[in-house]
Design an enzyme around this catalytic site. Structure first.
Site, PDB file in Angstrom:
ATOM      1  N   ASP A 101       7.844   5.401  -7.328  1.00  0.00           N
ATOM      2  CA  ASP A 101       7.923   4.094  -6.675  1.00  0.00           C
ATOM      3  C   ASP A 101       9.140   3.340  -7.235  1.00  0.00           C
ATOM      4  O   ASP A 101      10.238   3.890  -7.249  1.00  0.00           O
ATOM      5  CB  ASP A 101       6.587   3.346  -6.881  1.00  0.00           C
ATOM      6  CG  ASP A 101       6.519   1.975  -6.238  1.00  0.00           C
ATOM      7  OD1 ASP A 101       6.280   1.883  -5.021  1.00  0.00           O
ATOM      8  OD2 ASP A 101       6.705   0.976  -6.960  1.00  0.00           O
ATOM      9  N   HIS A 298       0.389   7.190  -1.534  1.00  0.00           N
ATOM     10  CA  HIS A 298       1.509   6.694  -2.340  1.00  0.00           C
ATOM     11  C   HIS A 298       1.372   6.990  -3.832  1.00  0.00           C
ATOM     12  O   HIS A 298       2.363   7.179  -4.520  1.00  0.00           O
ATOM     13  CB  HIS A 298       1.638   5.180  -2.133  1.00  0.00           C
ATOM     14  CG  HIS A 298       2.773   4.567  -2.886  1.00  0.00           C
ATOM     15  ND1 HIS A 298       4.089   4.924  -2.657  1.00  0.00           N
ATOM     16  CD2 HIS A 298       2.804   3.640  -3.887  1.00  0.00           C
ATOM     17  CE1 HIS A 298       4.873   4.230  -3.471  1.00  0.00           C
ATOM     18  NE2 HIS A 298       4.122   3.454  -4.227  1.00  0.00           N
TER      19      HIS A 298
END
Length: 319
Positions: A101, A298
């Site tokens: 991320d 994610h």
């Protein structure tokens, strides 16, 4: 095997907390938003057992590390400087860096700016793409149209952190679940949402946690944000244009170190970047492997730790 050790270092004007385990070649793990060193809880022991010295910091603004007040102190050069100072303090000459991320841009900028230190890179969720011609917030506005784009929504100081700080445990449950592969496809986190909604209203708080996230995990994350608040991590987003202004010398830069990329099939980042995950490798001529994990979202290293550990260990042992 050695136990997990909690340590502190003074680096680049801040006091940084990190955890360390194992002995051997150095691996630095850079977390994303809204996380902490703890998002690597499954990788740290596995990499240590595979013969590596693993270090995972709470980055600037997170957990037990300092969270300076000025927004501009969270610019990309400072974030890279923090990691360089950490590595230098460990008395080693080189490291492999891994970023997930927001940790991915920290990792790739570290590699681009200090190729003498960072000899290889693994990126999770966010593939490398070079600095573009367009100011980032202009690109975000084009993407958003007449809706909110979450990163634009994050730009106004004080706004989103107030929503998230009101109930850190609920906030973390919502963000972790809604961006995971376990959220129903109609209830997953969307990076675009109506202007009538607040960010805190855009996800789902699950009645029951997904199998990869325990109540104890959620308690840990919530406790860290209860202590540190969400502002530090959100300030990273508020430097999008500043980072672009600071780095014209990185226009079109290629990432030449050995690299690997892994992401979840349902990661919203893949939908957010034009060209999505096909891009991975376009600017990384030495990309050794690209892995898209079916069903994962994610938080790929938390949702599918065994697969990610395998990818990382195989890559690092091949260097």
């Amino acid at each position: 095997m050695s136990d997990l050790q909690h340590k502190f270092v003074d680096t680049n004007g801040i006091r940084m907390h990190y955890v360390e385990q194992g002995a051997g070649p150095l691996v630095v793990l850079c977390h994303g938003w809204p996380e902490s060193w703890y998002s690597w809880r499954h990788q740290i022991p596995a990499l240590a057992a595979a013969g590596f010295r693993v270090v995972a910091p709470d980055q600037r603004g997170y957990g037990q590390s300092d969270a300076p007040a000025p927004i501009e102190s969270y610019n990309i050069l400072n974030l890279v400087g923090d990691i360089v100072g950490l590595v230098n303090s460990l008395g080693v000459e080189s490291a492999v860096i891994v970023g997930h991320d927001w940790g991915a841009p920290v990792a790739w900028n570290s590699v681009l700016l200090r190729p003498d230190i960072f000899r290889a890179i693994a990126l999770l969720s966010v593939p490398y793409f070079p600095r573009g011609a367009m100011r980032p917030t202009d690109g975000m506005k084009a993407l958003a149209g007449d809706q909110h784009f979450y990163q634009l929504y994050f730009q106004e100081p004080g706004k989103v952190e107030k929503e998230l700080d009101a109930d850190p445990r609920r906030s973390m449950a919502m963000v972790l679940y809604s961006a995971s592969g376990d959220a129903p496809r109609d209830g997953e986190f969307s990076f675009l949402f109506p202007k009538t909604k607040k960010f805190i209203e855009t996800g789902t708080v699950p009645a029951k946690l997904p199998p990869w996230l325990t109540e104890a995990d959620l308690d840990f994350f919530a406790g860290e944000f209860k202590r540190a608040g969400f502002r530090g991590g959100i300030n990273w987003y508020r430097n999008a244009d500043r980072n672009w202004e600071l780095t014209p010398f990185l226009d079109g830069a290629k990432l030449r170190q050995p690299a690997v990329f892994a992401a979840g099939e349902h990661d919203v980042v893949g939908k957010m970047i034009p060209g999505g995950y096909e891009l991975a490798g376009a600017f990384t001529p030495n990309l050794k492997k690209k892995v898209i994990i079916p069903g994962a979202g994610h938080w790929v290293q938390q949702e599918r730790p065994n697969e990610i550990n395998q990818v990382l260990i195989e890559f690092m042992k091949s260097l």
